[in-house]
Design a protein around this motif. Structure first.
Motif, PDB file in Angstrom:
ATOM      1  N   UNK A 298       0.829  -1.211   0.000  1.00 20.06           N
ATOM      2  CA  UNK A 298       0.000   0.000   0.000  1.00 20.06           C
ATOM      3  C   UNK A 298       0.863   1.262   0.000  1.00 20.06           C
ATOM      4  N   UNK A 299       1.915   1.258   0.802  1.00 19.52           N
ATOM      5  CA  UNK A 299       2.817   2.411   0.843  1.00 19.52           C
ATOM      6  C   UNK A 299       3.512   2.594  -0.501  1.00 19.52           C
ATOM      7  N   UNK A 300       3.935   1.471  -1.092  1.00 19.20           N
ATOM      8  CA  UNK A 300       4.607   1.546  -2.390  1.00 19.20           C
ATOM      9  C   UNK A 300       3.683   2.119  -3.465  1.00 19.20           C
ATOM     10  N   UNK A 301       2.436   1.667  -3.479  1.00 14.83           N
ATOM     11  CA  UNK A 301       1.483   2.164  -4.476  1.00 14.83           C
ATOM     12  C   UNK A 301       1.165   3.639  -4.261  1.00 14.83           C
ATOM     13  N   UNK A 302       1.091   4.048  -2.994  1.00 15.37           N
ATOM     14  CA  UNK A 302       0.818   5.456  -2.706  1.00 15.37           C
ATOM     15  C   UNK A 302       1.956   6.352  -3.167  1.00 15.37           C
TER      16      UNK A 302
END
Length: 380
Positions: free
Chosen positions: A137-141
């Motif tokens: 999720x952090x990577x996609x954000x």
């Protein structure tokens, strides 16, 4: 009585008139504040350049006096020649500093673009201990953030730096040309030598406190920037020089600047090394340097020269940052010093000075006279 005013006809009408006057005055104050705020935002490039020019002029007034006191044999240095020499020195210093800053900022921006692809994965890996879903999720954000857009915005603002430098030099030149008639203008403006002398003392107090603040801040920022550069070199960071220079600049922004500089060093270190343990050590060392210099050395050198409220500094930082952006953050403390000194010697605004001061004890008349006498003795 029907008018409900203790038997005095017209007293209720008088009260209504006073209420209307208060409402009208409040409305006019709000409208005036809105108009001033609008003008501050619309003319911010010009006003920021003027504010910087005034600060530089105040900083170099003593330099002009020093040059004017020099003698070559039986001949002294004319005041106009001393002003020209000071203006040349200021212009050269500003152009050199602007060139260095633009070069280092360009290096950081180019490197940022090259790091943009691997930065999301590097930062997301820091959250790996929380689970694969959180890391993803952090990577996609982070991947959805348009780094190039921010880079173009910063580059556009940096492009205005040289234009602002030229405008500041022009303003300083005109201020130097006007300085020889300053005392005469003050006397004619107030039409009273006593009031003119008091206003001159207030201006002198403002200049002294702003100069002292900038001197201490420069010394502490140079020490901090140099230490960050050495630490970054020890850890083998490619952008060590750029980080040292940017740390030096960011330290002029009270409170927030040191936090941003510490996070920037840690982030660059992690992107370059990819090792969380090394980054943690780098973050702790950088944070310790910022804490010691900002909370021990800086207050010790400042002493009681400023007496600014910490909450007032934060409020000033937020207001001028919202109005003038990053340049407003740099100018927030000098502007607050000016307001504190002025409000201290205007009876109607004395309570504002109490709120802006650290201990609730703003400058009084005795301290103003003592400071003016000390400065005069120093000039002599």
């Amino acid at each position: 009585m029907a008018d409900g005013s203790n038997g005095k006809p017209g007293q209720g009408l008088l009260g209504d008139t006073e209420n209307h006057a208060r409402v009208r005055t409040t409305a006019l104050v709000i409208i005036a504040f809105a108009v001033v705020l609008f003008m501050l935002v619309q003319a911010r490039f010009l006003l920021i350049s003027l504010a910087v020019a005034i600060i530089l002029f105040a900083l170099t007034s003593d330099v002009i006096r020093f040059i004017a006191r020099q003698r070559i044999g039986r001949f002294g240095v004319p005041n106009w020649l001393a002003s020209i020499a000071a203006l040349v020195l200021i212009s050269t210093a500003l152009l050199v500093l602007s060139s260095i800053l633009l070069a280092q900022l360009n290096t950081v921006l180019v490197t940022t673009v090259s790091y943009a692809e691997r930065a999301p994965s590097a930062v997301a890996s820091l959250f790996g201990w929380m689970g694969e879903d959180v890391e993803t999720a952090v990577f996609n954000s982070l991947r959805s953030v348009e780094i190039s857009g921010y880079v173009r915005t910063v580059a556009g603002q940096a492009g205005n730096l040289m234009q602002g430098t030229v405008l500041v030099i022009l303003f300083v030149g005109f201020l130097f040309a006007e300085r020889i008639w300053f005392d005469t203008k003050m006397t004619n403006f107030f039409e009273d030598e006593g009031q003119a002398a008091r206003a001159t003392k207030i201006i002198t107090s403002i200049i002294h406190r702003v100069n002292y603040y900038l001197l201490v801040k420069t010394v502490v920022s140079v020490i901090t920037g140099a230490m960050i550069y050495v630490v970054a070199q020890v850890f083998g960071i490619e952008l060590a020089l750029a980080l040292g220079i940017l740390t030096f600049i960011l330290n002029y922004i009270p409170n927030i600047g040191s936090i941003v500089a510490t996070g920037m060093v840690a982030l660059v270190g992690y992107v370059e090394t990819g090792d969380a343990q090394t980054t943690g050590i780098l973050f702790l060392i950088t944070g310790a340097i910022q804490f010691i210099n900002g909370n021990v050395i800086d207050p010790w050198m400042m002493g009681r020269a400023l007496r600014l409220s910490s909450f007032g500094i934060i409020m000033s930082l937020a207001f001028w940052g919202a109005v003038w952006g990053i340049p407003g953050m740099f100018l927030s403390v000098p502007i607050m010093v000016m307001l504190l000194v002025v409000c201290s010697h205007v009876p109607e605004l004395r309570k504002v000075a109490v709120l802006l001061s650290r201990e609730g004890l703003p400058e009084d008349e005795q301290e103003l006279d003592r400071l003016a006498e000390e400065i005069e003795n120093r000039k002599g």
